[in-house]
Design a protein around this motif. Structure first.
Motif, short mmCIF file in Angstrom:
data_model
loop_
_atom_site.label_atom_id
_atom_site.label_comp_id
_atom_site.label_asym_id
_atom_site.label_seq_id
_atom_site.Cartn_x
_atom_site.Cartn_y
_atom_site.Cartn_z
N ARG A 1 0.83 -1.21 0.00
CA ARG A 1 0.00 0.00 0.00
C ARG A 1 0.87 1.26 0.00
O ARG A 1 0.60 2.20 -0.73
CB ARG A 1 -0.94 0.00 1.22
CG ARG A 1 -1.95 1.11 1.18
CD ARG A 1 -3.06 0.86 2.13
NE ARG A 1 -2.64 1.19 3.50
CZ ARG A 1 -3.38 1.01 4.56
NH1 ARG A 1 -4.58 0.46 4.45
NH2 ARG A 1 -2.95 1.35 5.74
N VAL A 2 1.92 1.25 0.79
CA VAL A 2 2.82 2.41 0.85
C VAL A 2 3.58 2.55 -0.47
O VAL A 2 3.76 3.66 -0.97
CB VAL A 2 3.80 2.28 2.04
CG1 VAL A 2 4.89 3.31 1.98
CG2 VAL A 2 3.03 2.39 3.36
N ARG A 3 4.01 1.45 -1.05
CA ARG A 3 4.74 1.50 -2.33
C ARG A 3 3.86 2.02 -3.46
O ARG A 3 4.31 2.77 -4.31
CB ARG A 3 5.24 0.11 -2.71
CG ARG A 3 6.49 -0.30 -1.99
CD ARG A 3 7.03 -1.62 -2.57
NE ARG A 3 7.78 -2.32 -1.58
CZ ARG A 3 7.44 -3.48 -1.02
NH1 ARG A 3 6.34 -4.10 -1.38
NH2 ARG A 3 8.20 -4.03 -0.10
N ALA B 1 3.14 5.23 15.71
CA ALA B 1 4.17 5.19 14.67
C ALA B 1 3.51 5.45 13.32
O ALA B 1 2.31 5.25 13.17
CB ALA B 1 4.87 3.83 14.66
N VAL B 2 4.32 5.89 12.37
CA VAL B 2 3.82 6.15 11.02
C VAL B 2 4.78 5.50 10.03
O VAL B 2 5.99 5.65 10.14
CB VAL B 2 3.75 7.67 10.73
CG1 VAL B 2 3.24 7.93 9.33
CG2 VAL B 2 2.90 8.38 11.76
N LEU B 3 4.22 4.80 9.06
CA LEU B 3 5.01 4.17 8.01
C LEU B 3 4.76 4.94 6.72
O LEU B 3 3.61 5.10 6.30
CB LEU B 3 4.62 2.71 7.84
CG LEU B 3 5.39 1.92 6.80
CD1 LEU B 3 6.84 1.74 7.24
CD2 LEU B 3 4.75 0.57 6.56
N VAL B 4 5.84 5.46 6.11
CA VAL B 4 5.75 6.17 4.83
C VAL B 4 6.82 5.61 3.90
O VAL B 4 7.77 4.97 4.35
CB VAL B 4 5.94 7.70 5.00
CG1 VAL B 4 4.82 8.31 5.83
CG2 VAL B 4 7.29 8.02 5.60
N SER B 5 6.69 5.92 2.63
CA SER B 5 7.69 5.47 1.66
C SER B 5 9.00 6.22 1.91
O SER B 5 9.02 7.30 2.51
CB SER B 5 7.22 5.73 0.23
OG SER B 5 7.19 7.13 -0.01
N VAL B 6 10.09 5.67 1.42
CA VAL B 6 11.39 6.32 1.55
C VAL B 6 11.34 7.67 0.85
O VAL B 6 11.86 8.66 1.37
CB VAL B 6 12.51 5.43 0.96
CG1 VAL B 6 13.82 6.18 0.87
CG2 VAL B 6 12.66 4.16 1.78
#
Length: 101
Positions: free
Chosen positions: A16-18, A35-40
């Motif tokens: 989903r992030v990709r 926490a938060v997960l985002v793309s590089v």
């Protein structure tokens, strides 16, 4: 998304992030994000924006420490730099062009 859901669906979350580079996945417990997960790419863009804003704040502080106050037009140019719409080189050239004849 809970940590349990995050762990169980890690591959799907990463997909989903990709697939949506601007997307963020919030993970936490008890309906509170921890926490938060985002793309590089998104993370690097956030770091760059933060650095631009810090640089502009430092430059304005330096000008004001010398007892000067930037004009409204100059402040507008600094805002453009902070937003990434103008480089510092372009800012310098625009300001110096007023004094070159």
């Amino acid at each position: 998304m809970s940590f349990r859901e995050f762990r169980a669906g890690l591959a799907g979350v990463l997909d989903r992030v990709r697939q949506s580079p601007g997307a963020a996945v919030f993970v936490g417990s008890h309906r509170r994000a921890e926490a938060v997960l985002v793309s590089v790419e998104q993370y690097e863009a956030l770091l760059e924006a933060s650095e631009r804003q810090r640089a502009v704040a430092a430059a304005l502080a330096s000008v004001r420490a010398e007892g000067l106050e930037p004009s409204a037009e100059d402040l507008s140019l600094f805002v453009d730099v902070a937003a990434g719409q103008m480089t510092t080189d372009e800012l310098r050239d625009r300001i110096l062009s007023r004094y070159r004849r």
